[in-house]
Design an enzyme around this catalytic site. Structure first.
Site: not given
Length: 397
Positions: A55, A147, A205
């Site tokens: 990616n 991330s 996250d």
């Protein structure tokens, strides 16, 4: 040498309600996106450590012997993590030829891998030869937790390879979840990876990537909500670049300048998050049309509030107007000022309505995905469980 292969995945994240207000002590609801990052860790018989990140166009390989000299002193207790040592980080940067203080996505992904890989295996003093391939459905730099999903996958795979967490049984299915205590360890090491990438992350996250579903975040405390429904959404990236730091500072300036006006708005956003939380809990047992109406009304109110505090953007206004013309309700997610938005889809929303909305948004130059929120957190996959396309990508590097 590594004896087994591991295929793991973790979801991205969005903020359902509470962005910006959370900075000022209010409640935020973070949700997992059913757009996932996949990681394949397998033995390497060539005495190499190889990472393939298609990616972000990153393909690197090192001799295990060259990495051996970098192993930090380890206590052997993987449950006890500390702040990343700046000297060790600099050592890794020098070894990999990464620019000092670089914020380049590729450099930070490599640095996070080296840090977690060497730290997890430090006490054994023996590094396994591995090939790690990662592929993601998440765009980078869009505020969707790409991330963190990477860090969670990295942590789960390497801790499994180290034997620090058990390999859960698949039973009759093709995916498996770790026990709660092991998820806590995976989350702890994923947070270390996030520190390498972001410096001072909130931890939200990586927690979403680990546990999935809906998380309540308030005053630094993270609480997963149990038994919440999976909701269909349209996720749209306006591709308008923005600076989270600048937007956060702008909101703070407005609060300082107009406290009597702005503080009630933040209180209202807090009330929206809490009302939504109660509504989601009720929907877990039985989701009625009335529950979806409440969700839509809260989305509309919150979007207006976000415009009031100064984090709207003409691209987001156009998006909300385009979807509302088809009876759909949207709000920005994340920092605002462009970036991404979520649009709620009811279970009975006709496919033609979604398609027309997508076409109009794509005509504006936006990227769209029909997906869901409330997806499971980090998963271990059997090779046969993945879509042929994903496994083919992972195995082609």
């Amino acid at each position: 040498m590594l004896q087994e292969e591991y295929i793991v995945s973790a979801p991205g994240k969005a903020i359902l309600h509470g962005e910006h207000a959370v900075v000022h002590g209010k409640v935020a609801l973070a949700v997992s996106l059913n757009l996932r990052t996949y990681l394949h860790l397998q033995p390497n018989s060539a005495g190499k450590v190889t990472i393939n990140l298609p990616n972000i166009y990153t393909f690197l390989s090192w001799d295990v012997s060259s990495l051996q000299a970098l192993i930090p002193d380890g206590t052997g207790d993987l449950k006890s993590t500390s702040e990343p040592d700046p000297e060790f980080i600099q050592k890794l940067r020098d070894f990999a030829g990464l620019a000092d203080q670089s914020t380049d996505t590729r450099n930070l992904a490599v640095l996070a891998f080296l840090y977690v890989y060497l730290s997890v295996f430090s006490s054994s003093r023996a590094l396994p030869s591995v090939t790690m391939s990662v592929w993601s459905e998440l765009p980078t730099g869009a505020g969707l937790g790409s991330s963190a999903a990477y860090s969670v996958c990295l942590s789960a795979a390497l801790l499994s390879a180290r034997g620090a967490v058990t390999c859960p049984s698949f039973g009759t299915g093709h995916t498996a979840r770790w026990e709660e205590e092991e998820l806590e360890l995976i989350n702890k090491w994923a947070f270390q990876g996030e520190k390498i990438i972001h410096g001072n992350p909130s931890g939200v996250d990586n927690a979403v990537g680990t546990w999935g579903g809906v998380l309540r975040y308030h005053a630094g405390k993270i609480k997963p909500l149990r038994s919440v429904p999976v909701l269909r959404i349209l996720l749209t990236n306006t591709k308008i670049p923005r600076s989270t730091k600048v937007l956060v500072a702008g909101v703070r300036d407005k609060i300082d300048k107009f406290p009597a006006i702005m503080k009630p708005v933040l209180e209202s956003i807090d009330a929206i998050s809490c009302t939504c939380e109660r509504n989601l809990i009720k929907m877990a047992s039985e989701a009625t049309p009335e529950h979806y109406t409440v969700l839509e009304e809260l989305i509309d109110i919150n979007q207006h509030h976000l415009n009031v505090i100064g984090v709207g953007h003409p691209s987001l206004d156009a998006l909300c107007q385009a979807t509302l013309a088809h009876g759909l309700h949207s709000k920005l997610t994340g920092a605002g000022g462009g970036g991404c938005a979520i649009t709620l889809l009811r279970p009975d929303t006709d496919c033609s309505v979604v398609q027309k909305s997508v076409e109009e948004l794509q005509d504006c130059g936006y990227d769209c995905w029909e997906t869901s929120i409330g997806a499971p957190g980090v998963l271990l996959h059997s090779p046969s469980s993945l879509k042929d396309g994903v496994l083919q990508i992972l195995n082609s590097y």
